[in-house]
Design an enzyme around this catalytic site. Structure first.
Site, mmCIF file in Angstrom:
data_model
loop_
_atom_site.group_PDB
_atom_site.id
_atom_site.type_symbol
_atom_site.label_atom_id
_atom_site.label_comp_id
_atom_site.label_asym_id
_atom_site.label_seq_id
_atom_site.Cartn_x
_atom_site.Cartn_y
_atom_site.Cartn_z
ATOM 1 N N ASP A 2 0.831 -1.200 0.000
ATOM 2 C CA ASP A 2 0.000 0.000 0.000
ATOM 3 C C ASP A 2 0.869 1.255 0.000
ATOM 4 O O ASP A 2 1.956 1.267 0.571
ATOM 5 C CB ASP A 2 -0.912 -0.016 1.231
ATOM 6 C CG ASP A 2 -2.073 0.947 1.084
ATOM 7 O OD1 ASP A 2 -2.339 1.394 -0.056
ATOM 8 O OD2 ASP A 2 -2.718 1.259 2.104
ATOM 9 N N ASN A 50 -10.815 -2.457 -6.108
ATOM 10 C CA ASN A 50 -9.992 -1.457 -6.808
ATOM 11 C C ASN A 50 -10.587 -1.010 -8.147
ATOM 12 O O ASN A 50 -10.124 -0.024 -8.731
ATOM 13 C CB ASN A 50 -8.559 -1.961 -7.023
ATOM 14 C CG ASN A 50 -7.716 -1.952 -5.757
ATOM 15 O OD1 ASN A 50 -6.818 -2.767 -5.583
ATOM 16 N ND2 ASN A 50 -7.991 -1.016 -4.847
#
Ligand code: IPE
Ligand code: MG
Length: 212
Positions: A2, A50
């Site tokens: 991330d 996503n």
């Protein structure tokens, strides 16, 4: 993995540059883990959530996955490469390169490298339950686990998330029940071999009782 977007934004760069740097670091980290005899490593590349990102960003991520898969992951290494997730729903070109990397590395003997792609932990559990129901097998933990993408692999000993967020965000929801968690306060592109050594040391300091 991330923090690619924030890494780029902090430098005044487009988010796609962060993803490009993220892939460069992914390759380094795979090498670092392999060199330290880690048997299995799984990386969260794209979640079932996503898709909510801009079409341009999604496209840039898939482009990089394709490059990584056609290049580095299909190269003449000893890694066994898997892609876990709803691969069928991905663009044709991505599907093709993913299938080729799998095929080219399937008889290798080295570290198992799992790339979670269009992956969601909850989605995986639902699919496993559907497969188990269709097979007519008894509903129990062992049989459900066996029908996960990772059915033939052990649960992760440790899960590391970068960029400061302290949650798993749908990563290995079933398999993480007893995983040791480590949260690093740096963006994924800033992760180095030293962080790997520190994570391994940290793991060795943990006392795992599995409820005993
Ligand atoms: C992680 O970086 C990579 C992917 C999810 C593809 P992010 O894109 O989540 O970066 P931030 O969290 O916006 O900084
Ligand atoms: Mg993020």
């Amino acid at each position: 993995m991330d923090g690619n977007g924030r890494w780029a934004t902090a430098r005044g760069l487009p988010r796609s540059d962060g993803h490009r740097e993220g892939v460069r670091v992914l390759r380094r980290i795979i090498e670092a883990l392999g060199a330290r005899n880690i048997p299995i490593a799984s990386f969260y590349a794209f979640s079932t959530e996503n898709w909510k990102r801009s079409p341009a960003e999604v496209k840039s991520i898939f482009g990089l996955v394709e490059e990584l898969s056609d290049g580095y992951l299909s190269r003449d290494t000893d890694y066994v490469v898997n892609f876990f997730g709803d691969i069928d729903a991905l663009p044709q070109a991505v599907k093709k390169s993913v299938a080729e990397a799998r095929e080219k590395t399937k008889n290798n003997r080295g570290m198992i490298v799992n790339i979670m792609l269009n992956y969601g932990g909850k989605d995986e559990i639902v699919r496993a339950a559907q497969k188990l129901a269709l097979s007519g097998g008894e509903f129990n933990e062992k049989n459900l686990a066996a029908n996960l993408y990772t059915g033939y692999l052990p649960d992760p000993d440790m899960i590391v998330r970068t960029a400061g967020e302290k949650r798993l965000s749908n990563f290995m929801t079933f398999q993480s029940a007893y995983s040791e968690l480590l949260f690093l306060d740096k963006y994924w592109p800033d992760v180095t071999d030293k962080d790997i050594d520190a994570a391994i040391s940290e793991y060795r300091r943990r006392r795992r009782t599995f409820g005993k």
